[in-house]
Scaffold this active site. Structure first.
Site, PDB file in Angstrom:
ATOM      1  CG  HIS A   1      -4.156  -3.908   5.422  1.00 15.14           C
ATOM      2  ND1 HIS A   1      -4.372  -2.738   4.706  1.00 15.14           N
ATOM      3  CD2 HIS A   1      -2.710  -4.265   4.733  1.00 15.14           C
ATOM      4  CE1 HIS A   1      -3.353  -2.214   4.300  1.00 15.14           C
ATOM      5  NE2 HIS A   1      -2.554  -3.219   3.891  1.00 15.14           N
TER       6      HIS A   1
ATOM      7  CG  HIS B   1       2.623  -7.290  -0.642  1.00 14.86           C
ATOM      8  ND1 HIS B   1       1.444  -7.121  -1.101  1.00 14.86           N
ATOM      9  CD2 HIS B   1       2.993  -6.621   0.461  1.00 14.86           C
ATOM     10  CE1 HIS B   1       0.889  -6.245  -0.272  1.00 14.86           C
ATOM     11  NE2 HIS B   1       2.008  -5.965   0.439  1.00 14.86           N
TER      12      HIS B   1
HETATM   13 ZN   LIG Z   1      -0.945  -3.214   2.453  1.00 15.39          ZN
END
Ligand SMILES: [Zn+2]
Length: 302
Positions: free
Chosen positions: A233, A260
């Protein structure tokens, strides 16, 4: 030669936002060559924000884009599916600020794109070919791009949890590898973090239907889709965040303990280091164009 591609027709799905918990309808629509991927807010009169690194804003356990008053959250899984299936140009229309989480993976977006079909366009596709290494470190987190003849990703993660210590994987990406090995991997969180996230107004739409939850003695979901679903993932997230470069990458992405914030800061850095890469047209790329899993996708020349 490799040419740009868009969707053959529009397609729609509905779901809820992972963090907002809001219901949302998402439509994917064809777009002309050199349009790129743009998010359009149907609930804001059709205002758009392009999916590019200079529009990143609002990183909070997901990647958000902003332009003026327009905001779109949790774009990364959909972008990973679009870029990995070779969709260069598309409009992503939403009637709410957050992309639906679906089952927490990119697999539902793969089905959606396959349902729409793929249409080739007359313009050549351009790739970002890495010429020299680029890297970004924050503490023990690191991300880098190295020259390579193919798009490869090496990702490693390390957590202080009895069920999840270290996982690492290297993959040479193609459409079929993404569809089979990466797209089904779901987002994950630790049970002890769930309450903290909710107190901050995040993960309001989260459930065992759309995320793996790691408890002290096991995952709360019935089963994992891969034994190393977690690192897969992270590869999915990194591909989605790197899609903000606006062109597919020919290079080797190497990341350790990223997220992120690190991925998108690195995408902005890559855009700024213009002497470290060059744009090449499809003919110069030796990456395989065949896509076994896409055999079912109707290809239609423009
Ligand atoms: Zn994700």
């Amino acid at each position: 030669m490799s040419v740009q591609r868009t969707l053959r027709r529009a397609t729609t799905c509905a779901g809820i936002g992972l963090h907002s918990g809001s219901k949302v309808t998402l439509s994917l629509r064809p777009a002309p060559a050199d349009f790129g991927i743009r998010f359009r807010r149907a609930d804001m009169g059709g205002l758009e924000v392009p999916a590019t690194a200079d529009h990143v804003g609002g990183i909070n356990y997901a990647t958000g884009l902003t332009r003026d008053a327009v905001k779109v959250d949790t774009v990364e899984h959909l972008l990973a599916a679009l870029v990995s299936l070779g969709i260069d140009n598309a409009v992503v229309e939403l009637n709410s600020p957050e992309v639906p989480i679906m089952d927490g993976s990119a697999a539902p977006f793969i089905y959606l794109i396959q349902e729409a079909g793929v249409k080739t366009q007359a313009a050549p596709r351009r790739y970002i070919k890495v010429l020299r290494p680029m890297s970004l470190s924050r503490g023990d987190k690191r991300i880098a791009l190295y020259p390579s003849d193919h798009f490869k990703v090496t990702y490693s993660i390390a957590y202080d949890h009895p069920l999840l210590r270290e996982q690492s994987r290297t993959l040479r990406l193609s459409e079929s590898v993404f569809v089979d090995e990466i797209a089904p991997a779901r987002t994950f969180t630790f049970l002890k973090e769930v309450e903290q996230l909710r107190q901050r107004g995040l993960a309001l739409g989260g459930s065992l239907e759309n995320a793996i939850v790691i408890g002290e003695t096991g995952v709360l979901n019935n089963a994992l889709r891969f034994t190393d679903e977690f690192v897969r993932h992270k590869i999915l997230d990194a591909i989605g965040d790197l899609a903000l470069l606006g062109h597919p990458v020919v290079g080797h992405l190497v990341a350790h303990r990223g997220g992120h914030g690190l991925h998108t800061a690195f995408a902005a850095q890559v855009m700024a280091e213009k002497d470290a890469w060059t744009l090449v047209e499809g003919a110069a790329v030796s990456a395989p164009q065949a896509a076994g899993s896409l055999a079912a996708v109707p290809l239609e020349a423009e």
